[in-house]
Design an enzyme around this catalytic site. Structure first.
Site, mmCIF file in Angstrom:
data_model
loop_
_atom_site.group_PDB
_atom_site.id
_atom_site.type_symbol
_atom_site.label_atom_id
_atom_site.label_comp_id
_atom_site.label_asym_id
_atom_site.label_seq_id
_atom_site.Cartn_x
_atom_site.Cartn_y
_atom_site.Cartn_z
ATOM 1 N N GLY A 139 0.817 -1.312 -0.013
ATOM 2 C CA GLY A 139 -0.106 -0.186 0.124
ATOM 3 C C GLY A 139 0.843 1.349 0.039
ATOM 4 O O GLY A 139 0.524 2.378 -0.530
ATOM 5 N N ASP A 156 -7.256 0.391 6.029
ATOM 6 C CA ASP A 156 -7.708 -0.724 6.665
ATOM 7 C C ASP A 156 -6.494 -1.429 7.277
ATOM 8 O O ASP A 156 -6.244 -2.386 6.486
ATOM 9 C CB ASP A 156 -8.569 -1.346 6.257
ATOM 10 C CG ASP A 156 -9.299 -2.785 6.709
ATOM 11 O OD1 ASP A 156 -8.912 -2.769 8.017
ATOM 12 O OD2 ASP A 156 -9.871 -3.526 6.106
ATOM 13 N N PRO A 163 4.948 -5.568 9.085
ATOM 14 C CA PRO A 163 4.463 -5.321 7.569
ATOM 15 C C PRO A 163 3.437 -4.026 7.789
ATOM 16 O O PRO A 163 3.559 -2.902 6.976
ATOM 17 C CB PRO A 163 3.742 -6.280 6.797
ATOM 18 C CG PRO A 163 4.174 -7.484 7.358
ATOM 19 C CD PRO A 163 4.304 -7.076 9.019
#
Length: 281
Positions: A139, A156, A163
């Site tokens: 992301g 989210d 991570p």
């Protein structure tokens, strides 16, 4: 207590959930992923015994992270979800017929496949909606390079460990801001402030530097232990100032059914108790 899962995410506080039936249990050198059933919460997904989501109460989390920014914006067409591999966030966003496109960036394709098999009640067919574009990527890397712009960005994330840690940095939030449209809204998962106050403070410090309107709102999710959860809020638009009657009109026009969200809850969620206010920079 072999028929209980003991969650010890916090140093001085823990919760336990009864295990009725184990549906999946995989342990590697790095983590343990389990799905089991519980009489109250239905199917429960845990990572290293920390609850990630449940069939029973996920609707609270997913509704409050999607309907609050979408209805506050009022004209959202393009939504970005960072994470959300179980499909619950996409499910709620796609309930809005006014949404034209959703990009969901999940770092692990296996999470999506796993969720389709063991937690299909979370996505409820969202992965088959033609408006959804699934991107398997980190992301943070996606936001760093994308030229797309979004009306709402929903982060989210897991807790800022491993991570998920990169999704709580000032640099990441700066890239998210750049990917927003002029009046776009960024919302983030910021943990349980009674137990994880530093997490909220650090995010709010970044939001204060980035956005004209910044803060957080709250919702109580039973299996996220330790009190109400905070959701970060950042925008340069007027989303938080939308009056209740306008929210009610937008909600009625959307024609969606919810289990937690109401326009009244939406407005009230931004009213913060003093112990949360004191965490603000």
């Amino acid at each position: 207590m072999t028929d209980w899962v003991h969650e010890a995410l916090h140093r001085d506080y823990a919760q336990s959930l009864r295990v009725d039936e184990v549906l999946y249990d995989s342990e590697t050198a790095h983590q343990r992923l389990r799905v089991f059933t519980n009489g109250t919460f239905g199917r429960v997904l845990t990572l290293d015994d920390v609850v990630q989501t449940t069939e029973g109460d996920n609707f609270i989390y997913h509704e409050m992270m999607t309907h609050v920014p979408i209805l506050a914006h009022g004209a959202a067409r393009r939504v970005l979800i960072i994470g959300g591999g179980d499909g619950g966030m996409a499910r709620e966003v796609l309930r809005h017929a006014s949404i034209d496109h959703v990009t969901m960036v999940e770092i692990d394709a296996g999470v999506v496949d796993f969720s389709k098999q063991y937690l299909p009640m979370l996505s409820q067919g969202a992965f088959d909606d033609p408006r959804l574009r699934l991107v398997i990527d980190d992301g943070a890397a996606f936001l760093r390079t994308t030229t797309d712009r979004f009306d709402v960005i929903v982060v989210d994330s897991t807790d800022p460990i491993g991570p998920g840690e990169v999704l709580f940095t000032d640099t990441f939030y700066g890239h998210a801001k750049r990917a927003l449209t002029k009046d776009g809204i960024l919302v983030t998962q910021n943990g349980v402030p009674f137990m994880q106050g530093d997490e909220l403070t650090n995010t709010m410090r970044a939001f204060k530097a980035l956005f004209g309107d910044w803060g957080c709102y709250l919702a109580t999710i039973p299996t996220y232990a330790g009190g109400p959860m905070a959701f970060g809020w950042g925008t340069d638009g007027q989303g938080r100032a939308v009056p209740l009657d306008t929210l009610a009109d937008r909600f009625a026009s959307a024609g969606i059914e919810t289990g937690y969200y109401t326009p009244e809850v939406h407005k009230a969620a931004f009213a913060l108790p003093f112990y949360v206010r004191r965490l603000m920079p």
